[in-house]
Design an enzyme around this catalytic site. Structure first.
Site, PDB file in Angstrom:
ATOM      1  N   ASP A  11      -6.286  -4.057   0.228  1.00 43.29           N
ATOM      2  CA  ASP A  11      -7.378  -4.047   1.202  1.00 43.29           C
ATOM      3  C   ASP A  11      -8.099  -5.390   1.265  1.00 43.29           C
ATOM      4  O   ASP A  11      -8.622  -5.777   2.305  1.00 43.29           O
ATOM      5  CB  ASP A  11      -8.415  -2.981   0.843  1.00 43.29           C
ATOM      6  CG  ASP A  11      -7.848  -1.572   0.842  1.00 43.29           C
ATOM      7  OD1 ASP A  11      -7.247  -1.179   1.850  1.00 43.29           O
ATOM      8  OD2 ASP A  11      -8.012  -0.870  -0.179  1.00 43.29           O
ATOM      9  N   ASP A  56      -0.803  -5.020   3.167  1.00 38.67           N
ATOM     10  CA  ASP A  56      -1.273  -3.772   3.758  1.00 38.67           C
ATOM     11  C   ASP A  56      -0.656  -3.687   5.148  1.00 38.67           C
ATOM     12  O   ASP A  56      -1.011  -4.447   6.041  1.00 38.67           O
ATOM     13  CB  ASP A  56      -2.802  -3.760   3.852  1.00 38.67           C
ATOM     14  CG  ASP A  56      -3.343  -2.360   4.103  1.00 38.67           C
ATOM     15  OD1 ASP A  56      -2.604  -1.540   4.682  1.00 38.67           O
ATOM     16  OD2 ASP A  56      -4.501  -2.088   3.740  1.00 38.67           O
ATOM     17  N   GLU A  99       0.811  -1.209   0.000  1.00 41.25           N
ATOM     18  CA  GLU A  99       0.000   0.000   0.000  1.00 41.25           C
ATOM     19  C   GLU A  99       0.843   1.256   0.000  1.00 41.25           C
ATOM     20  O   GLU A  99       0.496   2.262  -0.621  1.00 41.25           O
ATOM     21  CB  GLU A  99      -0.952   0.022   1.203  1.00 41.25           C
ATOM     22  CG  GLU A  99      -1.817   1.280   1.210  1.00 41.25           C
ATOM     23  CD  GLU A  99      -2.778   1.354   2.370  1.00 41.25           C
ATOM     24  OE1 GLU A  99      -3.693   2.209   2.299  1.00 41.25           O
ATOM     25  OE2 GLU A  99      -2.623   0.581   3.322  1.00 41.25           O
ATOM     26  N   ILE A 137      -0.755  -1.460   7.592  1.00 39.36           N
ATOM     27  CA  ILE A 137      -1.764  -1.132   8.608  1.00 39.36           C
ATOM     28  C   ILE A 137      -3.062  -0.844   7.868  1.00 39.36           C
ATOM     29  O   ILE A 137      -3.193   0.187   7.218  1.00 39.36           O
ATOM     30  CB  ILE A 137      -1.401   0.082   9.488  1.00 39.36           C
ATOM     31  CG1 ILE A 137      -0.050  -0.088  10.173  1.00 39.36           C
ATOM     32  CG2 ILE A 137      -2.502   0.304  10.543  1.00 39.36           C
ATOM     33  CD1 ILE A 137       0.367   1.110  11.042  1.00 39.36           C
ATOM     34  N   ASP A 138      -3.997  -1.752   7.944  1.00 36.54           N
ATOM     35  CA  ASP A 138      -5.319  -1.513   7.362  1.00 36.54           C
ATOM     36  C   ASP A 138      -6.210  -0.973   8.472  1.00 36.54           C
ATOM     37  O   ASP A 138      -6.436  -1.638   9.476  1.00 36.54           O
ATOM     38  CB  ASP A 138      -5.908  -2.806   6.797  1.00 36.54           C
ATOM     39  CG  ASP A 138      -7.208  -2.535   6.072  1.00 36.54           C
ATOM     40  OD1 ASP A 138      -7.168  -1.829   5.059  1.00 36.54           O
ATOM     41  OD2 ASP A 138      -8.263  -3.016   6.531  1.00 36.54           O
ATOM     42  N   THR A 163      -5.766   2.693   9.158  1.00 39.75           N
ATOM     43  CA  THR A 163      -4.763   3.623   9.680  1.00 39.75           C
ATOM     44  C   THR A 163      -5.377   4.716  10.545  1.00 39.75           C
ATOM     45  O   THR A 163      -4.777   5.134  11.547  1.00 39.75           O
ATOM     46  CB  THR A 163      -3.959   4.247   8.524  1.00 39.75           C
ATOM     47  OG1 THR A 163      -3.292   3.201   7.808  1.00 39.75           O
ATOM     48  CG2 THR A 163      -2.912   5.223   9.041  1.00 39.75           C
TER      49      THR A 163
END
Length: 277
Positions: A232, A94, A78, A96-97, A99
């Site tokens: 995602d 990802d 990402e 940190i999905d 954030t």
């Protein structure tokens, strides 16, 4: 993108194990080294679409570890990590999905790690063969490999996942999410307005990866969102399908940025009829 030779059970098991290990490692990093005040390092699509220093550190950890473990594989991250694959496998990550949840210390964020084959830049031209999503605050690790079922691990406890048995959309708990651009949000809320009277209730958790895992675990009956990128959804959509659900896009097309709908087939079919109308 080169053609991927067939992957056997041992290959898939190895990829799943690596996904679990790296998601757990990155999850530990973002929790244990989270500063008291999280700094915004940059913004992306809008001023509210933030990137933190820990997003960047987490992706760098994932990139470095994959270079060590799978140097021939590609990478799509990402936060800009990118590498062409010479093996036919690309890791879609990802760091940190969720954030914004992380920024505000709301314990609903995740690390998502997925091994994919095909062209990850084109919707419908790729699929996930192994993946893991961890909520590092709760310690819940969701994972799956193609044909191997989907599981939730909490410490030493391992649970086989199954999507909800609900078949009536009117009695269903629906999950969704919103983009960051103001006009996009206005369009999305108009869809919510058309749907909210057709379901039991709606939840907006703030992490697409965790939403998909919640569908797989039966915590949400069905979920939809527009505007999602490959990172995602890559791990989460495999976890849903291995838990007995389906994942599709608009008008029956493969799931992609335009639309992702996930859940038991009857609910996805009924929800799609409302959204596609």
């Amino acid at each position: 993108m080169i053609d991927q030779p067939p992957l056997g059970p041992a290959d898939l098991s190895t990829l799943e194990r690596i996904a679990c290990e790296l998601a757990t490692e990155a999850g530990r990093l973002i929790v244990e080294e989270r500063p008291r005040h999280v700094d915004v390092a940059a913004t992306k699509s809008t001023g509210t679409d933030v990137v933190t220093v820990m997003d960047q550190r987490s992706e760098e950890l994932l990139r470095t570890r994959l270079e060590e473990l799978r140097p021939q594989d590609g990478l799509l991250g990402e936060e800009g990590g990118s590498k062409e694959s010479s093996s036919g496998i690309t890791w879609v990550v990802d760091p940190i999905d969720g954030t914004v949840n992380y920024l505000y210390d709301i314990p609903a964020y995740a690390v998502s790690v997925a091994a994919c084959v095909g062209d990850v830049s084109v919707a419908g031209a790729w699929h996930t063969v192994a993946g893991a999503v961890i909520n590092p605050v709760t310690g819940e690790l969701f994972h799956a490999r193609q044909g191997g079922g989907a599981f939730l691990r909490r410490g030493e406890e391992l649970t086989l996942l199954n999507v909800s048995g609900q078949r009536d959309l009117a009695l269903s708990l629906l999950g969704t999410g919103f983009g960051y651009a103001a006009q996009k949000r206005r369009e999305q809320i108009s869809v919510v307005a058309a749907i909210i009277g057709e379901v039991r209730d709606i939840r907006r958790i703030g992490s697409a990866a965790l939403d998909l895992c919640s569908v797989a675990a039966g915590r949400l009956d069905v979920y939809y969102e527009s505007g999602l990128n490959a990172w995602d959804q890559a791990a989460g959509q495999l976890i849903v399908t291995e838990a007995g659900g389906v994942v599709r896009g608009r008008h029956g097309a493969p799931a992609g940025k335009e639309l992702v709908i996930a859940g038991p087939d009857p609910l996805v079919t009924d929800l799609a009829a409302l959204i596609d109308a």
